[in-house]
Scaffold this motif. Structure first.
Motif, mmCIF file in Angstrom:
data_model
loop_
_atom_site.group_PDB
_atom_site.id
_atom_site.type_symbol
_atom_site.label_atom_id
_atom_site.label_comp_id
_atom_site.label_asym_id
_atom_site.label_seq_id
_atom_site.Cartn_x
_atom_site.Cartn_y
_atom_site.Cartn_z
ATOM 1 N N PRO A 161 0.807 -1.227 0.000
ATOM 2 C CA PRO A 161 0.000 0.000 0.000
ATOM 3 C C PRO A 161 0.837 1.273 0.000
ATOM 4 C CG PRO A 161 -0.933 -1.598 1.518
ATOM 5 C CD PRO A 161 0.366 -2.174 1.038
ATOM 6 N N ALA A 162 1.999 1.253 0.645
ATOM 7 C CA ALA A 162 2.861 2.438 0.636
ATOM 8 C C ALA A 162 3.390 2.713 -0.765
ATOM 9 C CB ALA A 162 4.030 2.249 1.610
ATOM 10 N N TRP A 163 3.725 1.640 -1.493
ATOM 11 C CA TRP A 163 4.186 1.819 -2.872
ATOM 12 C C TRP A 163 3.023 2.282 -3.757
ATOM 13 C CZ3 TRP A 163 8.636 2.820 -4.727
ATOM 14 C CH2 TRP A 163 8.892 2.713 -6.097
ATOM 15 N N GLY A 164 1.818 1.799 -3.465
ATOM 16 C CA GLY A 164 0.638 2.262 -4.196
ATOM 17 C C GLY A 164 0.415 3.750 -3.986
ATOM 18 N N PHE A 165 0.618 4.216 -2.753
ATOM 19 C CA PHE A 165 0.522 5.653 -2.460
ATOM 20 C C PHE A 165 1.558 6.436 -3.262
ATOM 21 C CE2 PHE A 165 2.347 9.165 0.008
ATOM 22 C CZ PHE A 165 1.243 9.993 0.153
ATOM 23 N N ALA A 166 2.805 5.952 -3.245
ATOM 24 C CA ALA A 166 3.872 6.651 -3.962
ATOM 25 C C ALA A 166 3.617 6.661 -5.458
ATOM 26 C CB ALA A 166 5.222 5.990 -3.657
ATOM 27 N N MET A 167 3.147 5.532 -6.005
ATOM 28 C CA MET A 167 2.913 5.446 -7.448
ATOM 29 C C MET A 167 1.697 6.268 -7.865
ATOM 30 S SD MET A 167 5.236 3.858 -9.021
ATOM 31 C CE MET A 167 6.235 4.841 -7.888
ATOM 32 N N GLY A 168 0.676 6.296 -7.016
ATOM 33 C CA GLY A 168 -0.501 7.093 -7.344
ATOM 34 C C GLY A 168 -0.168 8.575 -7.421
ATOM 35 N N ALA A 530 17.206 16.183 -14.404
ATOM 36 C CA ALA A 530 17.048 14.875 -15.034
ATOM 37 C C ALA A 530 16.516 13.816 -14.078
ATOM 38 C CB ALA A 530 18.385 14.408 -15.610
ATOM 39 N N TYR A 531 16.682 14.020 -12.749
ATOM 40 C CA TYR A 531 16.423 12.925 -11.811
ATOM 41 C C TYR A 531 15.548 13.343 -10.629
ATOM 42 C CZ TYR A 531 17.895 8.099 -10.999
ATOM 43 O OH TYR A 531 17.930 6.723 -10.911
ATOM 44 N N LEU A 532 14.840 14.445 -10.762
ATOM 45 C CA LEU A 532 14.075 14.972 -9.634
ATOM 46 C C LEU A 532 12.957 14.028 -9.201
ATOM 47 C CD1 LEU A 532 13.613 17.326 -7.701
ATOM 48 C CD2 LEU A 532 12.173 18.396 -9.440
ATOM 49 N N ALA A 533 12.365 13.294 -10.140
ATOM 50 C CA ALA A 533 11.241 12.417 -9.799
ATOM 51 C C ALA A 533 11.648 11.304 -8.845
ATOM 52 C CB ALA A 533 10.636 11.829 -11.069
ATOM 53 N N ALA A 534 12.890 10.813 -8.953
ATOM 54 C CA ALA A 534 13.322 9.672 -8.144
ATOM 55 C C ALA A 534 13.309 9.972 -6.641
ATOM 56 C CB ALA A 534 14.703 9.200 -8.595
ATOM 57 N N PRO A 535 13.960 11.046 -6.174
ATOM 58 C CA PRO A 535 13.904 11.300 -4.724
ATOM 59 C C PRO A 535 12.493 11.581 -4.210
ATOM 60 C CG PRO A 535 14.990 13.125 -5.893
ATOM 61 C CD PRO A 535 14.867 12.006 -6.846
ATOM 62 N N ILE A 536 11.638 12.166 -5.040
ATOM 63 C CA ILE A 536 10.251 12.419 -4.621
ATOM 64 C C ILE A 536 9.521 11.098 -4.372
ATOM 65 C CG2 ILE A 536 8.013 13.304 -5.392
ATOM 66 C CD1 ILE A 536 9.472 15.573 -6.753
ATOM 67 N N SER A 540 8.214 9.740 -0.702
ATOM 68 C CA SER A 540 6.788 9.420 -0.546
ATOM 69 C C SER A 540 6.600 8.000 -0.013
ATOM 70 C CB SER A 540 6.066 9.562 -1.891
ATOM 71 O OG SER A 540 6.160 10.871 -2.390
ATOM 72 N N TYR A 541 7.352 7.062 -0.573
ATOM 73 C CA TYR A 541 7.211 5.658 -0.162
ATOM 74 C C TYR A 541 7.678 5.449 1.272
ATOM 75 C CZ TYR A 541 8.198 0.678 0.242
ATOM 76 O OH TYR A 541 8.257 -0.618 0.674
ATOM 77 N N VAL A 542 8.891 5.913 1.577
ATOM 78 C CA VAL A 542 9.451 5.694 2.914
ATOM 79 C C VAL A 542 8.611 6.401 3.973
ATOM 80 C CG1 VAL A 542 11.450 6.110 4.389
ATOM 81 C CG2 VAL A 542 11.791 5.332 2.042
ATOM 82 N N GLY A 543 8.182 7.635 3.693
ATOM 83 C CA GLY A 543 7.374 8.373 4.654
ATOM 84 C C GLY A 543 6.063 7.671 4.952
ATOM 85 N N TYR A 544 5.355 7.226 3.921
ATOM 86 C CA TYR A 544 4.072 6.535 4.115
ATOM 87 C C TYR A 544 4.278 5.206 4.830
ATOM 88 C CZ TYR A 544 -0.815 5.527 2.977
ATOM 89 O OH TYR A 544 -2.158 5.273 3.054
ATOM 90 N N LYS A 545 5.369 4.521 4.488
ATOM 91 C CA LYS A 545 5.667 3.223 5.095
ATOM 92 C C LYS A 545 5.908 3.377 6.594
ATOM 93 C CE LYS A 545 6.802 -1.206 4.389
ATOM 94 N NZ LYS A 545 5.846 -2.167 3.801
#
Length: 594
Positions: A161-168, A530-536, A540-545
């Motif tokens: 679910p945390a990855w679902g939050f990050a991907m959404g 070029a890589y801003l999306a990755a840290p975001i 998001s994933y780690v915080g929600y987890k």
């Protein structure tokens, strides 16, 4: 295990059945048959909330990974409250031409200048293969579970679910940013004719109004607009391919036979292996939006029939509209052409290799026609951006992963608040009239550049885990209404290739071509652009987890029943075999390929 009650679409019922199938759009989800009321009253009332409508029905996928009210959720998902007005022809044209925009028509110019013609073709072929595997994996899950906001819902249900939050939020952010991005690109296209004589903000207001207006007509307005836009783009590209072959063979007014001259001088590759790797993110941006066919499944009249056809047609779009067209571009335009290098940004139509190739041939008038096509393509992707972001935001809201107000769906089946949020963020496009236009464009591009890679990788991994759970819980592949042609192996190829692209993109972002001349400040800016999306995504994933302590989903307890379209596969297959047996030979060949 007791299965939840399943609901069928009109075409999924057995002819011998005694029950009448549900008819979508007729006095359901709180609507009234109010045709005799004044149109002004009906218009105002259409924006009122439908109390029964949710993008993802209650209990379908909980934010903590648990499933509530299984039977009610299954019933609600099978008859999606987002109105099922998309027909097969809409979905097919969305699959064929829906995402063709600045990435192909304009962004390929900067890719050609950076990597050379061979690098462009190789990168687009590899990304195309990966995307072919990804879309088939998505198609298999979307036919079985046609739920809105499917990308995050599948990650939540089959991964974490945390990855679902990050991907959404990653997917929503991508499209929220793409809207002002494409509007800025449209204003830059206008400059081809106006040369800046009209303030760009005037064009921003016009384009933003048109795109929001189209989406206020609901999913049917979006589908019809994309149908027309896609036809124009497809005709333009086919025409360009024919013209390009003629020009390459010496049929242009100002040129002789070209052949592979530019592959020898200035060369097929530029900047070596790093030049090739630098093209991958451009290719990913150009292909972004291909996955919209899966998002649209929840609003399609009969996803079991139309979605597999649309998925198969993605192959032809990749092969013809990207690979063939860009091969011809590389034969007609050398990578050191000054016009490729003089574009103000990667959306400057003056730097479009398609336009440059026509200009180099000495053909007058046609470059302006092709710029009209580019502008239509830009507006098409802007239209898709509101559709993609609003559906994803509404689904996140109903999974308790976004503010509840974003799940507001009115009586016409529109996630109207989410559409309003997307439209409001479109106001960022007014940077087009300021001195910060180029910087704003580049940073918006940075937010969306890698988002598609994460989305596609998650789809592939979710399919791998879904297949493991499907087998673990005693199901067979014969029970699937549509099977991915490359199967689990294709999903592994897609997932690993997405990971590879993230790795090589990190390398080219940290040490870009010519990084020594940039200095430390320039290198830092180049990396984050070029890589801003990755840290975001990671934050998001780690915080929600950490906050919600969500579990990793195990194959033996994944929910494979909520929202499933339970079909009598054996009966349907027998009917379709009998139908196919009566087809003429040409139709059998066509249906096999498409």
């Amino acid at each position: 295990m007791e299965l939840a009650e399943k609901h069928f679409g009109p075409d999924d019922y057995s002819p011998d059945g005694s029950s009448d199938p549900p008819v979508y759009g007729q006095q359901q989800y709180g609507e009234q048959l109010d045709h005799n009321r004044p149109w002004t009253t009906r218009f105002v009332d259409s924006f009122k909330r439908d109390p029964n409508a949710h993008a993802t029905p209650k209990g379908a996928v909980g934010a903590d990974g648990r499933v509530f009210d299984v039977e009610g959720a299954a019933a609600g998902t099978a008859s999606s409250p987002l109105h099922r007005h998309l027909k097969g022809r809409h979905l097919q044209m969305i699959a064929i031409g829906g995402s063709i925009g600045t990435g192909l028509f304009v962004g390929s110019g900067s890719a050609l200048a950076t990597g050379g013609p061979a690098s462009v073709v190789i990168a687009f072929v590899l990304i195309g293969i990966m995307l072919y595997c990804t879309v088939h994996a998505l198609g298999e899950m979307a036919v079985l579970f046609p739920v809105s906001g499917s990308f995050s819902a599948y990650s939540t249900r089959f991964l974490d679910p945390a990855w679902g939050f990050a991907m959404g939020w990653n997917y929503a952010m991508q499209w929220l940013v793409v809207l002002p991005l494409e509007i800025v690109a449209a204003t830059l296209t206008i400059q081809y004719w106006s040369n800046g004589s009209i303030n760009n903000d005037a064009w921003v207001a016009i384009f933003l109004f048109l795109i929001i207006l189209i989406n206020l007509f609901g999913v049917k307005g979006y589908g019809e607009a994309e149908f027309v836009f896609a036809i124009i783009k497809v005709v333009a590209i086919v025409g360009y391919i024919i013209l390009g072959i003629i020009l390459n063979c010496g049929g242009g007014p100002d040129g002789g036979y070209i052949g592979g001259t530019y592959y020898h001088d200035p060369g097929a590759f530029h900047n070596g292996f790093k030049g090739l790797c630098s093209v991958f993110v451009t290719a990913a941006f150009a292909f972004a939006g291909t996955e919209l066919v899966g998002l649209a499944a929840a609003e399609t009249e009969n996803p079991r029939k139309s979605l597999p056809t649309a998925v198969k047609q993605v192959f032809w779009r990749i092969a013809m509209f990207y690979i063939v067209a860009l091969t011809i571009v590389g034969l007609l335009v050398p990578y050191n052409d000054p016009k490729l290098l003089n574009g103000t940004s990667s959306a400057d139509a003056k730097a479009s290799p398609f336009v440059i190739s026509i200009q180099r041939a000495g053909i007058s008038g046609l470059p302006s026609v092709f710029n009209v096509v580019i502008m239509i393509a830009v507006l098409s992707v802007g239209n898709s951006s509101i559709y993609g972001s609003s559906r994803t935001l509404a689904a996140l809201a109903d999974q308790n992963q976004a503010p509840k107000i974003l799940g507001y769906i009115d009586r016409k089946g529109r996630p109207i608040v989410a559409i309003g949020v997307a439209g409001a963020l479109g106001l960022l496009a007014f940077f087009a009239g300021s001195a910060s236009e180029t910087d704003a464009f580049n940073w918006m591009l940075a937010l969306s550049g890698l988002s598609s890679i994460f989305t596609w990788g998650s789809i592939c991994l979710a399919h791998i885990r879904f297949r493991a759970a499907w087998k673990k819980q005693g199901h067979t592949l014969d029970e699937l209404a549509f099977r991915s042609q490359p199967g689990v192996l294709g999903s592994w190829i897609g997932f690993l290739f997405n990971c590879l692209v993230l790795i090589v993109q990190f390398w080219t972002a940290a040490w870009p071509v010519g990084y020594r001349a940039l200095g430390s400040a320039g290198q830092t800016q180049a990396f984050f652009e070029a890589y801003l999306a990755a840290p975001i995504v990671v934050i998001s994933y780690v915080g929600y987890k950490i906050v919600y302590k969500t579990p990793f989903m195990r194959s033996h307890n994944m929910d494979l029943h909520t929202g499933i379209r339970d079909l009598n596969i054996a009966e349907l297959v027998a009917e379709e075999k009998a139908e196919r047996a009566a087809w003429p030979r040409w139709k059998k060949v066509y249906k096999f390929l498409c």
